[in-house]
Design a protein around this motif. Structure first.
Motif, PDB file in Angstrom:
ATOM      1  N   ARG A 167       0.843  -1.182   0.000  1.00 29.98           N
ATOM      2  CA  ARG A 167       0.000   0.000   0.000  1.00 29.98           C
ATOM      3  C   ARG A 167       0.884   1.240   0.000  1.00 29.98           C
ATOM      4  O   ARG A 167       1.910   1.249   0.700  1.00 29.98           O
ATOM      5  CB  ARG A 167      -0.887   0.037   1.260  1.00 29.98           C
ATOM      6  N   PRO A 168       0.529   2.292  -0.772  1.00 35.52           N
ATOM      7  CA  PRO A 168      -0.589   2.316  -1.719  1.00 35.52           C
ATOM      8  C   PRO A 168      -0.315   1.393  -2.901  1.00 35.52           C
ATOM      9  O   PRO A 168       0.747   0.764  -2.953  1.00 35.52           O
ATOM     10  CB  PRO A 168      -0.637   3.787  -2.135  1.00 35.52           C
ATOM     11  N   ARG A 169      -1.256   1.350  -3.851  1.00 39.35           N
ATOM     12  CA  ARG A 169      -1.092   0.447  -4.989  1.00 39.35           C
ATOM     13  C   ARG A 169       0.257   0.687  -5.659  1.00 39.35           C
ATOM     14  O   ARG A 169       0.563   1.800  -6.086  1.00 39.35           O
ATOM     15  CB  ARG A 169      -2.229   0.680  -5.984  1.00 39.35           C
ATOM     16  N   PRO A 170       1.088  -0.345  -5.733  1.00 37.89           N
ATOM     17  CA  PRO A 170       2.457  -0.154  -6.237  1.00 37.89           C
ATOM     18  C   PRO A 170       2.514  -0.163  -7.764  1.00 37.89           C
ATOM     19  O   PRO A 170       1.579  -0.589  -8.444  1.00 37.89           O
ATOM     20  CB  PRO A 170       3.196  -1.370  -5.665  1.00 37.89           C
ATOM     21  N   THR A 171       3.654   0.297  -8.268  1.00 36.13           N
ATOM     22  CA  THR A 171       3.925   0.174  -9.695  1.00 36.13           C
ATOM     23  C   THR A 171       4.512  -1.215  -9.958  1.00 36.13           C
ATOM     24  O   THR A 171       5.175  -1.807  -9.092  1.00 36.13           O
ATOM     25  CB  THR A 171       4.923   1.232 -10.171  1.00 36.13           C
ATOM     26  N   VAL A 172       4.257  -1.738 -11.137  1.00 39.69           N
ATOM     27  CA  VAL A 172       4.803  -3.040 -11.516  1.00 39.69           C
ATOM     28  C   VAL A 172       6.126  -2.792 -12.223  1.00 39.69           C
ATOM     29  O   VAL A 172       6.170  -2.299 -13.359  1.00 39.69           O
ATOM     30  CB  VAL A 172       3.832  -3.813 -12.430  1.00 39.69           C
ATOM     31  N   ASP A 199       7.543  -8.102  -9.988  1.00 35.37           N
ATOM     32  CA  ASP A 199       8.267  -7.242  -9.051  1.00 35.37           C
ATOM     33  C   ASP A 199       7.469  -5.963  -8.867  1.00 35.37           C
ATOM     34  O   ASP A 199       7.127  -5.285  -9.844  1.00 35.37           O
ATOM     35  CB  ASP A 199       9.662  -6.908  -9.584  1.00 35.37           C
ATOM     36  N   LEU A 200       7.174  -5.634  -7.624  1.00 32.71           N
ATOM     37  CA  LEU A 200       6.401  -4.444  -7.290  1.00 32.71           C
ATOM     38  C   LEU A 200       7.308  -3.435  -6.599  1.00 32.71           C
ATOM     39  O   LEU A 200       7.997  -3.759  -5.629  1.00 32.71           O
ATOM     40  CB  LEU A 200       5.234  -4.804  -6.363  1.00 32.71           C
ATOM     41  N   GLY A 201       7.322  -2.187  -7.098  1.00 33.75           N
ATOM     42  CA  GLY A 201       8.164  -1.161  -6.521  1.00 33.75           C
ATOM     43  C   GLY A 201       7.647  -0.699  -5.169  1.00 33.75           C
ATOM     44  O   GLY A 201       6.439  -0.540  -4.975  1.00 33.75           O
ATOM     45  N   GLY A 202       8.583  -0.496  -4.232  1.00 30.69           N
ATOM     46  CA  GLY A 202       8.200  -0.064  -2.893  1.00 30.69           C
ATOM     47  C   GLY A 202       9.348   0.652  -2.207  1.00 30.69           C
ATOM     48  O   GLY A 202      10.294   1.104  -2.850  1.00 30.69           O
ATOM     49  N   GLY A 239       5.036  -9.081   7.223  1.00 32.29           N
ATOM     50  CA  GLY A 239       6.439  -8.734   7.379  1.00 32.29           C
ATOM     51  C   GLY A 239       6.715  -7.366   6.791  1.00 32.29           C
ATOM     52  O   GLY A 239       5.788  -6.610   6.483  1.00 32.29           O
ATOM     53  N   THR A 240       8.014  -7.047   6.649  1.00 25.74           N
ATOM     54  CA  THR A 240       8.413  -5.759   6.087  1.00 25.74           C
ATOM     55  C   THR A 240       9.328  -5.979   4.889  1.00 25.74           C
ATOM     56  O   THR A 240      10.121  -6.936   4.850  1.00 25.74           O
ATOM     57  CB  THR A 240       9.127  -4.881   7.130  1.00 25.74           C
ATOM     58  N   LEU A 241       9.211  -5.080   3.911  1.00 25.67           N
ATOM     59  CA  LEU A 241       9.990  -5.192   2.686  1.00 25.67           C
ATOM     60  C   LEU A 241      11.440  -4.795   2.941  1.00 25.67           C
ATOM     61  O   LEU A 241      11.722  -3.765   3.555  1.00 25.67           O
ATOM     62  CB  LEU A 241       9.372  -4.291   1.611  1.00 25.67           C
ATOM     63  N   ALA A 242      12.360  -5.612   2.449  1.00 19.91           N
ATOM     64  CA  ALA A 242      13.789  -5.327   2.574  1.00 19.91           C
ATOM     65  C   ALA A 242      14.331  -4.872   1.222  1.00 19.91           C
ATOM     66  O   ALA A 242      13.754  -5.154   0.173  1.00 19.91           O
ATOM     67  CB  ALA A 242      14.535  -6.570   3.054  1.00 19.91           C
ATOM     68  N   ALA A 243      15.436  -4.170   1.249  1.00 19.59           N
ATOM     69  CA  ALA A 243      16.088  -3.735   0.018  1.00 19.59           C
ATOM     70  C   ALA A 243      16.962  -4.860  -0.518  1.00 19.59           C
ATOM     71  O   ALA A 243      17.185  -5.879   0.142  1.00 19.59           O
ATOM     72  CB  ALA A 243      16.919  -2.480   0.291  1.00 19.59           C
ATOM     73  N   ALA A 300      13.538   0.535  -8.247  1.00 17.57           N
ATOM     74  CA  ALA A 300      13.026   1.326  -7.125  1.00 17.57           C
ATOM     75  C   ALA A 300      13.945   1.140  -5.912  1.00 17.57           C
ATOM     76  O   ALA A 300      14.828   0.278  -5.918  1.00 17.57           O
ATOM     77  CB  ALA A 300      11.595   0.897  -6.794  1.00 17.57           C
ATOM     78  N   PRO A 301      13.742   1.936  -4.848  1.00 19.54           N
ATOM     79  CA  PRO A 301      14.544   1.723  -3.639  1.00 19.54           C
ATOM     80  C   PRO A 301      14.443   0.295  -3.104  1.00 19.54           C
ATOM     81  O   PRO A 301      15.377  -0.214  -2.494  1.00 19.54           O
ATOM     82  CB  PRO A 301      13.945   2.734  -2.646  1.00 19.54           C
ATOM     83  N   ALA A 302      13.297  -0.340  -3.324  1.00 14.33           N
ATOM     84  CA  ALA A 302      13.122  -1.746  -2.940  1.00 14.33           C
ATOM     85  C   ALA A 302      12.031  -2.332  -3.828  1.00 14.33           C
ATOM     86  O   ALA A 302      11.146  -1.624  -4.297  1.00 14.33           O
ATOM     87  CB  ALA A 302      12.738  -1.875  -1.464  1.00 14.33           C
ATOM     88  N   CYS A 303      12.111  -3.624  -4.084  1.00 17.11           N
ATOM     89  CA  CYS A 303      11.103  -4.317  -4.887  1.00 17.11           C
ATOM     90  C   CYS A 303      10.652  -5.578  -4.171  1.00 17.11           C
ATOM     91  O   CYS A 303      11.472  -6.323  -3.621  1.00 17.11           O
ATOM     92  CB  CYS A 303      11.646  -4.695  -6.266  1.00 17.11           C
ATOM     93  N   LEU A 304       9.349  -5.794  -4.210  1.00 17.01           N
ATOM     94  CA  LEU A 304       8.788  -7.040  -3.687  1.00 17.01           C
ATOM     95  C   LEU A 304       8.577  -7.996  -4.846  1.00 17.01           C
ATOM     96  O   LEU A 304       7.849  -7.685  -5.798  1.00 17.01           O
ATOM     97  CB  LEU A 304       7.457  -6.770  -2.988  1.00 17.01           C
ATOM     98  N   HIS A 305       9.228  -9.149  -4.772  1.00 11.34           N
ATOM     99  CA  HIS A 305       8.970 -10.196  -5.765  1.00 11.34           C
ATOM    100  C   HIS A 305       7.804 -11.033  -5.246  1.00 11.34           C
ATOM    101  O   HIS A 305       7.891 -11.669  -4.194  1.00 11.34           O
ATOM    102  CB  HIS A 305      10.189 -11.082  -5.976  1.00 11.34           C
TER     103      HIS A 305
END
Length: 201
Positions: A65-70, A89-92, A150-154, A161-166
């Motif tokens: 959240r908010p809606r991430p970029t792909v 991969d979602l930018g966060g 959990g929390t997103l790590a770099a 992006a500064p971090a991405c969620l796969h």
């Protein structure tokens, strides 16, 4: 049968067919459709409250959240040994909460090849994975849609992006005992469904 009688009978049949109601056609002028009916469209089974709106909620939502970029889309290779991208991969931002996109059970929360990973099992033989995510849940825990896992790590390779969620998703093994990878974005209803308002003729 005399010719005159035959012509009369044929005329009666043609007139009966011409004036018979046609399935799905609009009602004659001056009449009203049955209560709750929408001319020209079948009422969906999950339509309810607001006029013209489908109220059934999607089972899955975005894990950020908010809606991430792909940042990178799903690319399933034709063969297992070919390169591809079995997820999105979602930018966060580092430290952002990662949320369960749907109800499920935590089946793994730990490290794989030096990366922190969380995996959830959902109904229907679906399993979703999230990395790099510092787990805030333990294996065996039940989670609901929108609850933090959990929390997103770099440090995700190739992330712009500064971090991405796969975010990955797969079905239970079927053919040759291999899992079927699916596009996680296909689990989402990206826009609400609405019925267009009727315009009086």
């Amino acid at each position: 049968m005399p010719p005159a009688t035959a012509r009369t009978l044929l005329f009666s049949v043609v007139m009966a067919l011409a004036t018979a109601p046609v399935a799905g056609a609009a009602p004659p002028p001056g009449t009203s459709p049955p209560t709750g009916a929408v001319p020209g469209a079948a009422a969906p089974a999950d339509a309810a409250a607001g006029p013209g709106m489908l109220t059934a909620e999607p089972r899955f939502d975005w894990p950020l959240r908010p809606r991430p970029t792909v940042a990178r889309r799903f690319d399933n290779p034709e063969h297992d040994w070919l390169p591809g991208h079995r997820g999105v991969d979602l930018g966060g931002a580092p430290g952002s909460p990662v949320l369960a996109p749907g109800d499920g059970i935590v089946v793994f929360a730990g490290t794989v090849a030096g990366k922190p990973v969380v995996s959830l099992r959902h109904e229907g033989g679906l399993r979703t994975t999230y990395e790099p995510v510092e787990a805030g849940v333990a294996a065996g825990a039940r989670v609901t849609r929108g609850s933090p896992i959990g929390t997103l790590a770099a440090g995700h390779e190739g992330c712009p992006a500064p971090a991405c969620l796969h975010w990955g998703a797969r079905r239970d093994p079927t053919i040759r005992n291999r899992p079927q990878y699916v596009d996680p974005l296909g689990l989402l209803r990206l826009a609400p469904l609405r019925l267009k308002p009727l315009v009086a003729p």
